[in-house]
Scaffold this motif. Structure first.
Motif, mmCIF file in Angstrom:
data_model
loop_
_atom_site.group_PDB
_atom_site.id
_atom_site.type_symbol
_atom_site.label_atom_id
_atom_site.label_comp_id
_atom_site.label_asym_id
_atom_site.label_seq_id
_atom_site.Cartn_x
_atom_site.Cartn_y
_atom_site.Cartn_z
ATOM 1 N N ILE A 228 0.847 -1.204 0.000
ATOM 2 C CA ILE A 228 0.000 0.000 0.000
ATOM 3 C C ILE A 228 0.874 1.243 0.000
ATOM 4 O O ILE A 228 0.583 2.234 -0.695
ATOM 5 N N ARG A 229 1.968 1.223 0.775
ATOM 6 C CA ARG A 229 2.884 2.368 0.794
ATOM 7 C C ARG A 229 3.549 2.567 -0.561
ATOM 8 O O ARG A 229 3.758 3.702 -1.007
ATOM 9 N N GLU A 230 3.899 1.491 -1.218
ATOM 10 C CA GLU A 230 4.533 1.608 -2.535
ATOM 11 C C GLU A 230 3.563 2.194 -3.561
ATOM 12 O O GLU A 230 3.975 2.981 -4.431
ATOM 13 N N GLN A 231 2.301 1.830 -3.480
ATOM 14 C CA GLN A 231 1.308 2.424 -4.385
ATOM 15 C C GLN A 231 1.181 3.926 -4.142
ATOM 16 O O GLN A 231 1.104 4.710 -5.092
ATOM 17 N N GLU A 232 1.159 4.326 -2.874
ATOM 18 C CA GLU A 232 1.068 5.750 -2.552
ATOM 19 C C GLU A 232 2.325 6.495 -3.000
ATOM 20 O O GLU A 232 2.257 7.621 -3.509
ATOM 21 N N LYS A 233 3.479 5.874 -2.835
ATOM 22 C CA LYS A 233 4.727 6.496 -3.275
ATOM 23 C C LYS A 233 4.753 6.660 -4.787
ATOM 24 O O LYS A 233 5.227 7.689 -5.303
ATOM 25 N N ALA A 234 4.252 5.669 -5.516
ATOM 26 C CA ALA A 234 4.188 5.765 -6.979
ATOM 27 C C ALA A 234 3.261 6.901 -7.401
ATOM 28 O O ALA A 234 3.548 7.643 -8.348
ATOM 29 N N ARG A 235 2.142 7.057 -6.693
ATOM 30 C CA ARG A 235 1.216 8.147 -7.007
ATOM 31 C C ARG A 235 1.864 9.505 -6.778
ATOM 32 O O ARG A 235 1.725 10.422 -7.607
ATOM 33 N N GLN A 236 2.604 9.652 -5.671
ATOM 34 C CA GLN A 236 3.280 10.914 -5.399
ATOM 35 C C GLN A 236 4.382 11.193 -6.417
ATOM 36 O O GLN A 236 4.608 12.341 -6.811
ATOM 37 N N SER A 237 5.071 10.138 -6.854
ATOM 38 C CA SER A 237 6.125 10.315 -7.863
ATOM 39 C C SER A 237 5.526 10.796 -9.181
ATOM 40 O O SER A 237 6.105 11.658 -9.863
ATOM 41 N N LYS A 238 4.369 10.280 -9.550
ATOM 42 C CA LYS A 238 3.699 10.741 -10.767
ATOM 43 C C LYS A 238 3.296 12.209 -10.644
ATOM 44 O O LYS A 238 3.415 12.981 -11.607
ATOM 45 N N ALA A 239 2.825 12.599 -9.459
ATOM 46 C CA ALA A 239 2.433 13.993 -9.250
ATOM 47 C C ALA A 239 3.644 14.924 -9.365
ATOM 48 O O ALA A 239 3.571 15.995 -9.973
ATOM 49 N N LYS A 240 4.792 14.517 -8.793
ATOM 50 C CA LYS A 240 5.996 15.334 -8.894
ATOM 51 C C LYS A 240 6.501 15.402 -10.330
ATOM 52 O O LYS A 240 6.980 16.452 -10.780
#
Length: 253
Positions: A228-240
């Protein structure tokens, strides 16, 4: 006659020098006032204000955690030195020395935790937002500045440092329960051995149970929480990444 003439000429030159000095002083004051007036009239873009405020908050938090790490380091060093000196002088016995050494190790662990989990991420966010502020201040025109977008709120300032989904919170409750019980099962045997006699078997059993709880907590984290943390991190990376692309297009236009 010549002497009087020389005195008049000398006084006139002095007067002219004084007038020139006063005039230079007045002009310098006028220039400073003009600069201050322009600074007051200058309209600062809201994005620059937001970036500066975010950077100030990050710096304030960074200084606080850095001071905490320094304090913990000093406390750990003091505990270790005190345990050795007091034991050498015969002031404390071996059990008390072991307790002080254990406390020093715990304080060192806390210091390393704050240094790795708090100070290091803050340094990364400070570097990122400092680049954002410099980029905004160096924008070639208001049009280019209007097309710039700010990055997402830094994780160091966000209260939602972890995915706030019901599934993640559910597993995190179990993980916290296991970690808390494991910590109690590690500390309780030390107290029982000093207070009571013939408690070696229960103490060993509690330590073994603590290791079981640590294993269960590690399993919950790796099996359920980490994805779940990796999915959230991937989402934040896409936003950046989207933020960088938008700013790159703004600079090119």
């Amino acid at each position: 006659m010549t002497t009087e003439h020389d005195e008049i000429v000398e006084e006139t030159e002095k007067s002219a020098q004084l007038n020139q000095t006063e005039l230079s002083k007045i002009m310098a004051e006028a220039e400073e006032e003009e600069v201050r007036e322009k600074a007051r009239e200058r309209k600062i873009d809201p994005k620059e204000v937001k970036a500066q405020e975010t950077l100030d908050k990050l710096m304030q938090k960074f200084k606080g955690y850095r001071l905490l790490c320094v304090g913990l380091g000093i406390a750990a060093f003091a505990l270790l030195i005190a345990s050795m000196l007091l034991y050498k002088n015969g002031t404390i016995d071996e059990d008390t020395q072991n307790t002080l050494l254990f406390a020093g190790v715990v304080v060192v662990g806390l210091m390393l935790y704050f240094a790795m989990a708090r100070v290091r991420p803050l340094k990364d966010d400070i570097r990122t937002w400092n680049d954002v502020l410099v980029d905004i201040q160096n924008s070639p025109s208001k049009k280019a500045l209007s097309r710039k977008v700010l990055p997402p709120e830094p994780d160091s300032l966000s209260r939602k440092k972890y995915p706030m989904t019901s599934e993640y919170l559910h597993y995190r409750r179990y993980w916290r329960t296991c970690i808390t019980l494991a910590g109690l099962c590690c500390i309780a045997p030390m107290a029982l051995i000093r207070i009571m006699d013939d408690v070696l078997v229960p103490a060993v059993a509690m330590l073994c149970f603590a290791y079981v709880l640590i294993f269960v907590a590690n399993h919950i984290d790796r099996k359920y929480m980490k994805p779940i943390r990796e999915q959230e991190k991937a989402r934040q990376s896409k936003a950046k990444l989207a933020y960088k692309k938008k700013n790159r297009k703004a600079n090119l236009s």
